[in-house]
Write a protein that holds these residues in place. Sequence first.
Motif, PDB file in Angstrom:
ATOM      1  N   PRO A  53       5.824 -12.502 -25.750  1.00  0.00           N
ATOM      2  CA  PRO A  53       7.267 -12.563 -26.013  1.00  0.00           C
ATOM      3  C   PRO A  53       7.606 -13.024 -27.426  1.00  0.00           C
ATOM      4  N   TRP A  54       6.788 -13.883 -28.008  1.00  0.00           N
ATOM      5  CA  TRP A  54       7.005 -14.275 -29.416  1.00  0.00           C
ATOM      6  C   TRP A  54       6.894 -13.048 -30.304  1.00  0.00           C
ATOM      7  N   PHE A  55       5.895 -12.225 -30.041  1.00  0.00           N
ATOM      8  CA  PHE A  55       5.674 -11.040 -30.865  1.00  0.00           C
ATOM      9  C   PHE A  55       6.809 -10.033 -30.700  1.00  0.00           C
ATOM     10  N   THR A  56       7.200  -9.739 -29.461  1.00  0.00           N
ATOM     11  CA  THR A  56       8.249  -8.735 -29.266  1.00  0.00           C
ATOM     12  C   THR A  56       9.586  -9.214 -29.832  1.00  0.00           C
ATOM     13  N   ALA A  57       9.855 -10.522 -29.743  1.00  0.00           N
ATOM     14  CA  ALA A  57      11.098 -11.044 -30.318  1.00  0.00           C
ATOM     15  C   ALA A  57      11.089 -10.928 -31.841  1.00  0.00           C
ATOM     16  N   LEU A  59       9.191  -8.809 -33.724  1.00  0.00           N
ATOM     17  CA  LEU A  59       9.222  -7.396 -34.099  1.00  0.00           C
ATOM     18  C   LEU A  59      10.587  -6.785 -33.801  1.00  0.00           C
ATOM     19  N   GLY A  60      11.125  -7.070 -32.618  1.00  0.00           N
ATOM     20  CA  GLY A  60      12.417  -6.510 -32.244  1.00  0.00           C
ATOM     21  C   GLY A  60      13.545  -6.980 -33.131  1.00  0.00           C
ATOM     22  N   GLY A  61      13.531  -8.269 -33.503  1.00  0.00           N
ATOM     23  CA  GLY A  61      14.570  -8.783 -34.385  1.00  0.00           C
ATOM     24  C   GLY A  61      14.546  -8.122 -35.753  1.00  0.00           C
ATOM     25  N   THR A  62      13.339  -7.910 -36.270  1.00  0.00           N
ATOM     26  CA  THR A  62      13.215  -7.263 -37.574  1.00  0.00           C
ATOM     27  C   THR A  62      13.626  -5.795 -37.502  1.00  0.00           C
ATOM     28  N   GLU A  81       7.539  -1.389 -41.852  1.00  0.00           N
ATOM     29  CA  GLU A  81       7.934  -2.635 -42.505  1.00  0.00           C
ATOM     30  C   GLU A  81       8.072  -3.769 -41.491  1.00  0.00           C
ATOM     31  N   ALA A  82       8.602  -3.468 -40.316  1.00  0.00           N
ATOM     32  CA  ALA A  82       8.746  -4.501 -39.291  1.00  0.00           C
ATOM     33  C   ALA A  82       7.383  -5.001 -38.811  1.00  0.00           C
ATOM     34  N   ILE A  83       6.436  -4.090 -38.645  1.00  0.00           N
ATOM     35  CA  ILE A  83       5.076  -4.491 -38.263  1.00  0.00           C
ATOM     36  C   ILE A  83       4.474  -5.366 -39.349  1.00  0.00           C
ATOM     37  N   ALA A 104       3.046  -3.838 -28.755  1.00  0.00           N
ATOM     38  CA  ALA A 104       4.130  -3.342 -27.918  1.00  0.00           C
ATOM     39  C   ALA A 104       4.327  -1.849 -28.106  1.00  0.00           C
ATOM     40  N   THR A 105       4.875  -1.217 -27.074  1.00  0.00           N
ATOM     41  CA  THR A 105       5.392   0.141 -27.207  1.00  0.00           C
ATOM     42  C   THR A 105       6.755   0.061 -27.886  1.00  0.00           C
TER      43      THR A 105
END
Length: 275
Positions: A53-57, A59-62, A81-83, A104-105
């Motif tokens: 969840p830390w990673f998806t938050a 990546l998703g926020g960016t 760029e987000a990755i 994540a997908t």
Amino acid sequence: MHTEISCVPGDPERPNEDWASVAVPASGRGGAVIVLDGVTPLEGDVGCVHPVPWFTARLGGTLTELSASRADLTLTDILAEAIRRTADAHRATCDLSHVRTPQATVVLARWDTASLEHLVLSDSVLLLESADGSVRAVRDDRLDRLPPGALATQAIADATVRNREGGFFTAAADPSVAARAVTGRTPLREVRALAALTDGATRWTERFAAGDWADCFGVLRKEGPRGLIALVRALETADAEGTAGAAGAVEAVARTRLRRRGKRHDDATAVYVEL
């Protein structure tokens, strides 16, 4: 524009590894949808001190920020760029070369007054409804094309096909995988509504064969994302032994999904947007 989002954990005792957002630029013209499905790791060392969840938050926020603010970048550029930014946030503390580093997908959709741009990486799904009511599913079907046995266990998948040529790709720590995504652009006049679904929600079609993609979109229009996920949960509960079959055109896809999904209930996310 009308938007509905539902994001439901598969197990209330575990953190939800899905992530979703909708962004509307300050100009009010256009918008973006971002949906991620975090990959649950095997037990044991994954080379990272951070949970999925830390990673998806991160990546998703960016992705949300860039999708809404950088119209000059393509979605492929934005994902890369987000990755990169997310990897930089934990490069000093974690082994990002580990095959099970958080990942994540991805489903991205962004539109302005002229067109809708899309990007799909791995097994989440984007549905586009046209003005005449027909529905097109945008899918990255690499998982479905893998040889028998490639997904028998996570260990086999990690060693042979995960983020490898001839296998399948997810957003982890390598920005170059953005170029592997399924991308395209559609004139906005040809899109009436859209939906982004993680595979916990696509089970309605892909695992249980309760209807095709047009039927799935009809459920979303009538019942909303919460209603679709409630129907999936009911089907999962009724199929306690995990033996539900599929029929018709989706049978082969359903069998593939059943082979690789051991969870009775998965995190499920659905985003529905009427333009």
